[in-house]
Design an enzyme around this catalytic site. Sequence first.
Site, PDB file in Angstrom:
ATOM      1  N   LEU A 225      48.207 -18.839  16.515  1.00 38.11           N
ATOM      2  CA  LEU A 225      49.174 -19.142  15.341  1.00 38.11           C
ATOM      3  C   LEU A 225      49.621 -17.588  14.715  1.00 38.11           C
ATOM      4  O   LEU A 225      50.785 -17.662  14.476  1.00 38.11           O
ATOM      5  CB  LEU A 225      48.766 -19.767  14.457  1.00 38.11           C
ATOM      6  CG  LEU A 225      49.331 -19.983  12.872  1.00 38.11           C
ATOM      7  CD1 LEU A 225      50.572 -20.714  13.804  1.00 38.11           C
ATOM      8  CD2 LEU A 225      48.715 -20.809  12.086  1.00 38.11           C
ATOM      9  N   GLU A 226      48.601 -16.692  14.485  1.00 33.70           N
ATOM     10  CA  GLU A 226      48.982 -15.307  14.186  1.00 33.70           C
ATOM     11  C   GLU A 226      49.976 -14.618  15.112  1.00 33.70           C
ATOM     12  O   GLU A 226      51.004 -14.117  14.889  1.00 33.70           O
ATOM     13  CB  GLU A 226      47.965 -14.595  13.831  1.00 33.70           C
ATOM     14  CG  GLU A 226      46.810 -15.163  12.885  1.00 33.70           C
ATOM     15  CD  GLU A 226      45.595 -14.698  12.843  1.00 33.70           C
ATOM     16  OE1 GLU A 226      44.675 -14.936  11.749  1.00 33.70           O
ATOM     17  OE2 GLU A 226      45.129 -13.840  13.849  1.00 33.70           O
ATOM     18  N   LEU A 227      49.721 -14.776  16.304  1.00 37.21           N
ATOM     19  CA  LEU A 227      50.314 -14.082  17.321  1.00 37.21           C
ATOM     20  C   LEU A 227      51.936 -14.680  17.554  1.00 37.21           C
ATOM     21  O   LEU A 227      52.833 -14.036  17.368  1.00 37.21           O
ATOM     22  CB  LEU A 227      49.734 -14.153  18.568  1.00 37.21           C
ATOM     23  CG  LEU A 227      50.722 -13.796  19.957  1.00 37.21           C
ATOM     24  CD1 LEU A 227      50.872 -12.262  19.889  1.00 37.21           C
ATOM     25  CD2 LEU A 227      49.798 -14.011  21.270  1.00 37.21           C
TER      26      LEU A 227
ATOM     27  N   SER B 251      45.067  -9.254  13.651  1.00 37.71           N
ATOM     28  CA  SER B 251      44.750 -10.652  14.396  1.00 37.71           C
ATOM     29  C   SER B 251      43.872 -10.299  15.357  1.00 37.71           C
ATOM     30  O   SER B 251      43.914  -9.480  16.258  1.00 37.71           O
ATOM     31  CB  SER B 251      46.121 -11.336  14.913  1.00 37.71           C
ATOM     32  OG  SER B 251      45.659 -12.231  15.783  1.00 37.71           O
TER      33      SER B 251
END
Length: 486
Positions: A374-376, A303
């Site tokens: 969102l990835e985190l 990410s």
Amino acid sequence: MLRNRSSCSKISMRLRVLRPDEVARGSDCEPPVAMAPTHLNIGLQEGRGLDCPDYQDAAKMADSEPTVTWQHLCDVYPFWSGDRQQRGSRLQVHIMQDSYQGLYYCTVRFMKRGRQLNFTRSINVTAVYSKSVNKLPTIFHPAEEQIYTVKQGTEVRLVCKGLFPHLDSARDIWWTVDGKTLDKQPEHQRFSSHNRHVKYDYGDRTEESELVIKDFQSEDLKREFNCSVKNERGFATRRAQLQEEVSLPSLELGCGLGVTLVLMLLLFVVYHVFWLELLLLYRSWFGTDERHTDDKEYDVYISYARNSEDEQFVLSTLRDVLENELGYSVCLFDRDSLPGGTITDETLSFVARSRRLLVVVSPGYASQGSQALLELKAGIDGMALGGHLRVILIQYKPVRRKGWVRELRRARVALALVRWQGDKSKDLTSRFWKRLRVELPVRRVSRDGGGKDVALMRMMSQNSANSQTGLITDTTKDPQKVLNAA
């Protein structure tokens, strides 16, 4: 003058008469006394009368009954407490207390041949334990089960302590060897003792006797050393038990201890300097390959902040080393996602199918929009809920504490942080790559098949990227062609 029928002896004395101002006094409230004080012991909670010294002599020569004035320290009778009362010339102490100790002064005034005379005497009163308590002497050192450790050829000292309750009588503490006192020993020059006073408590005395044995021999272990105490009420004795000291090989023990300390220091230095290498070596021997224990598709999902300097670092350095040098399967959203899909669903799917989530932290990432966050968030939720995913922070550039997004500030304490230090971290043997490999899954790549595995993963990654534009080659239909191409 001393005289009998046969002889006469004369002795001359010198008398010096002092004026009152020449007599020494302790303080302003203490009257001058020309004679040393007498001593008197009174039991606690007991009563006794104080008679003024030389009062009877004054009464004989006086024309009338002398008068006596009593004083305790700086208080003149009548005292504040009713436990002390003057009856005639005597001061009666009804109940002795600790505060009644000290010097008492009695001043006698009388008339002789029409002239008034006076003198002052002092009595030092001491409180002692009552006569009703036990007055037998006791030995409290050595204890009954105490053992003295001795060594041959050295000077041995045995200490005995005895308690003597208050009595106006003689007391004694001494040592005996085989039932004989030290002065009766054949080798009396080897044995000596020293007595001293240790403690005074309301008349009770603790005294100590130390027995000194010079050049202690093995035969002395068979002797009987007894300590004894005695007063007019009783007698007590106790034997000192001796035990030979076991000699240790001091040279060998010291060398062994020194070598042990040097080895421990060396191991500490080696671990402090090479702890990453040791940990990687341990993982390569005993680590478990996670590919055999889960159904994940990717080893790493990266990410990062798109359209920034971070993207160049991820694509040209981080991805290249992880895939081509270390043999990890890497997932990049922009490369591996299929066209036409939903970004949110694709992102959550990729994160769930990965074993590690690498978050490249930089000022650009901290201010990035919904895709990176969102990835985190998906990685942190997967780490907190299922425990099947681990989040690793890679600090590409320094970020101020205020610049960290809320999700990172909350999870920073529990997450591993690996710092990129520019040119110092480019070499594969640098601390950055070693620290990162510790956090990544265990990988074992054989020498024979390692090159083909890496080539295969590289080709598959390239084909995955080409699949978005319909440029998949025919070699992907046959894995053997891929290996041959590699």
